[in-house]
Scaffold this motif. Structure first.
Motif, mmCIF file in Angstrom:
data_model
loop_
_atom_site.group_PDB
_atom_site.id
_atom_site.type_symbol
_atom_site.label_atom_id
_atom_site.label_comp_id
_atom_site.label_asym_id
_atom_site.label_seq_id
_atom_site.Cartn_x
_atom_site.Cartn_y
_atom_site.Cartn_z
ATOM 1 N N HIS A 74 37.891 35.491 44.522
ATOM 2 C CA HIS A 74 36.970 36.436 45.160
ATOM 3 C C HIS A 74 36.306 37.315 44.101
ATOM 4 N N ALA A 75 37.087 37.768 43.133
ATOM 5 C CA ALA A 75 36.527 38.603 42.069
ATOM 6 C C ALA A 75 35.460 37.846 41.289
ATOM 7 N N LYS A 76 35.665 36.552 41.091
ATOM 8 C CA LYS A 76 34.664 35.724 40.408
ATOM 9 C C LYS A 76 33.376 35.672 41.226
ATOM 10 N N ASN A 77 33.521 35.460 42.535
ATOM 11 C CA ASN A 77 32.338 35.400 43.403
ATOM 12 C C ASN A 77 31.597 36.743 43.409
ATOM 13 N N THR A 78 32.364 37.828 43.511
ATOM 14 C CA THR A 78 31.765 39.167 43.503
ATOM 15 C C THR A 78 31.047 39.423 42.186
ATOM 16 N N SER A 79 31.688 39.058 41.092
ATOM 17 C CA SER A 79 31.101 39.276 39.761
ATOM 18 C C SER A 79 29.805 38.500 39.607
ATOM 19 N N GLU A 80 29.799 37.258 40.047
ATOM 20 C CA GLU A 80 28.586 36.440 39.937
ATOM 21 C C GLU A 80 27.447 37.026 40.755
ATOM 22 N N GLU A 81 27.783 37.565 41.932
ATOM 23 C CA GLU A 81 26.743 38.170 42.769
ATOM 24 C C GLU A 81 26.213 39.451 42.138
ATOM 25 N N ILE A 82 27.088 40.231 41.517
ATOM 26 C CA ILE A 82 26.646 41.448 40.826
ATOM 27 C C ILE A 82 25.694 41.087 39.692
ATOM 28 N N CYS A 89 23.197 43.910 33.890
ATOM 29 C CA CYS A 89 24.657 43.829 33.789
ATOM 30 C C CYS A 89 25.082 42.509 33.140
ATOM 31 N N ASN A 90 25.986 42.600 32.168
ATOM 32 C CA ASN A 90 26.504 41.396 31.517
ATOM 33 C C ASN A 90 28.024 41.285 31.596
ATOM 34 N N THR A 91 28.689 42.343 32.085
ATOM 35 C CA THR A 91 30.151 42.354 32.145
ATOM 36 C C THR A 91 30.589 43.012 33.442
ATOM 37 N N VAL A 92 31.491 42.336 34.161
ATOM 38 C CA VAL A 92 32.058 42.893 35.396
ATOM 39 C C VAL A 92 33.582 42.815 35.302
ATOM 40 N N ALA A 93 34.246 43.906 35.656
ATOM 41 C CA ALA A 93 35.714 43.928 35.667
ATOM 42 C C ALA A 93 36.191 44.380 37.037
ATOM 43 N N ASN A 94 37.257 43.761 37.516
ATOM 44 C CA ASN A 94 37.873 44.129 38.787
ATOM 45 C C ASN A 94 39.364 44.376 38.576
ATOM 46 N N THR A 95 39.860 45.430 39.166
ATOM 47 C CA THR A 95 41.287 45.716 39.082
ATOM 48 C C THR A 95 41.919 45.530 40.465
ATOM 49 N N PHE A 96 43.183 45.173 40.453
ATOM 50 C CA PHE A 96 43.940 44.985 41.688
ATOM 51 C C PHE A 96 45.270 45.722 41.554
ATOM 52 N N ARG A 97 45.475 46.687 42.421
ATOM 53 C CA ARG A 97 46.725 47.455 42.411
ATOM 54 C C ARG A 97 47.250 47.537 43.836
ATOM 55 N N PHE A 98 48.469 47.073 44.033
ATOM 56 C CA PHE A 98 49.057 47.024 45.363
ATOM 57 C C PHE A 98 50.396 47.759 45.366
ATOM 58 N N ASN A 99 50.554 48.639 46.343
ATOM 59 C CA ASN A 99 51.827 49.334 46.495
ATOM 60 C C ASN A 99 52.796 48.448 47.272
ATOM 61 N N GLU A 100 53.953 48.206 46.705
ATOM 62 C CA GLU A 100 54.974 47.382 47.340
ATOM 63 C C GLU A 100 56.275 48.181 47.397
#
Length: 335
Positions: free
Chosen positions: A222-230, A237-248
């Motif tokens: 999903h992050a790849k798809n989002t990045s490509e759309e951005i 824009c030439n660089t997109v970063a996504n972070t994922f943090r989940f409380n468990e």
């Protein structure tokens, strides 16, 4: 290497202990997303300046002295207005927590307007300009001021980075993020956030099938798809970063991905048992991203450094990291 200029509101964060008010254990921290980035970069020996607005009184002077001691250039801090913005958050909670209380109206920063900053002077010696979606969330004047800065930074050939911090409680002046952020994002060369913020702020849809599984591989897809759309919507824009943090339960699961030139780079998935302070992890990642790009690190190394820096912040009280760059590198190499 020119300076990185971080622009945004300095805040005082008040955190209540578990026995407040029976015990008078409320602690104050210097905060603010852009301040956290500036302090991290200074810690890692990157030339950095911070542009904000604070009143002209002893507390402001004490804070300015602190920034100077930490290695942050304070010549771009403006003395105006009458108060420093603040927010209240229980110790250990996340700023996205429903219990966060903002006290930012009529602060020195929020009362800035276009033409109130001499950007030609502020951008002297600057090669990188960093701002976040928190500033334009305050009011229309600050949103316009951000665009004013972006126009001049673009003319000067300055690299621009944007963190898509989404703070629902701040967008209260009649406009939604989607009404404001796409225009500002057109100037950015580096965009960082997560897939949910990209939906809220840039209108990039969430795919329920991919996020529904909860698997790392689907989230990365999903992050790849989002990045490509951005990248398609924002040619600068030439660089997109996504972070994922989940409380468990009492732990946190954390990883990040970096998309550049058609390639996706994922950090190691990290698990933090009993984190101390979740505030500022995203800012620490952003600082790590800037650090890696400025040092022309390999992309995999950049995302690993940024993710590990963010992870280490989970065990540090306060809004900004105190980890040295060498310490972070050693932790990566010893895994």
């Amino acid at each position: 290497m020119g300076k990185v200029l971080c622009f945004g509101e300095i805040l005082l964060r008040y955190s209540m202990g578990g026995n407040f008010p029976q015990q008078q254990d409320m602690v104050a921290y210097i905060g603010g997303a852009e301040s956290n980035v500036a302090l991290a970069l200074a810690k890692w020996k990157i030339p950095v300046a911070y542009c904000t607005a604070i009143p002209d009184h002893f507390l402001s002077n004490t804070i300015i002295t602190y920034y100077q001691q930490m290695g942050v250039d304070t010549n771009t801090i403006i003395k105006s207005g009458e108060r420093i913005g603040a927010y209240y958050l229980n110790q250990g909670a996340d700023v996205k927590n429903a219990g966060v209380i903002y006290d930012r109206k009529h602060s020195s920063f929020s009362e800035l307007k276009t033409l109130s900053i001499n950007w030609e002077e502020v951008f002297e010696g600057v090669s990188w300009f960093h701002f976040t979606a928190i500033s334009p969330a305050l009011n229309a004047n600050i949103a316009a001021l951000c665009e004013e800065a972006l126009v001049i930074a673009t003319k000067k050939g300055i690299i621009i980075s944007l963190d898509l911090n989404y703070r629902e409680k701040l967008w209260k002046y009649g406009l939604e993020p989607i009404d404001v952020m796409p225009k500002l994002a057109t100037y950015a060369h580096v965009i960082m956030g997560n897939i949910w913020a990209a939906e809220k702020m840039l209108g990039i849809a969430i795919n329920p099938k991919l996020i529904g599984s909860g698997s790392d591989s689907d989230l990365v897809e999903h992050a790849k798809n989002t990045s490509e759309e951005i990248l398609a919507k924002y040619p600068n824009c030439n660089t997109v970063a996504n972070t994922f943090r989940f409380n468990e339960q009492e732990s946190v699961k954390y990883f990040a991905v970096l998309y550049q030139q058609g390639n996706m780079y994922k950090s190691k998935t990290l698990f933090a048992a009993k984190p101390i302070d979740k505030v500022g992890t995203g800012d620490c990642f952003m600082a790590g991203l800037i650090y890696g790009i400025l040092h022309k690190q390999e992309r995999q190394r950049t995302v690993e450094f940024a993710a590990r820096a963010a992870y280490q912040k989970l065990f540090i009280k306060g809004d900004a990291t105190t980890s040295e760059a060498e310490e972070i590198e050693k932790l990566i190499h010893h895994e």
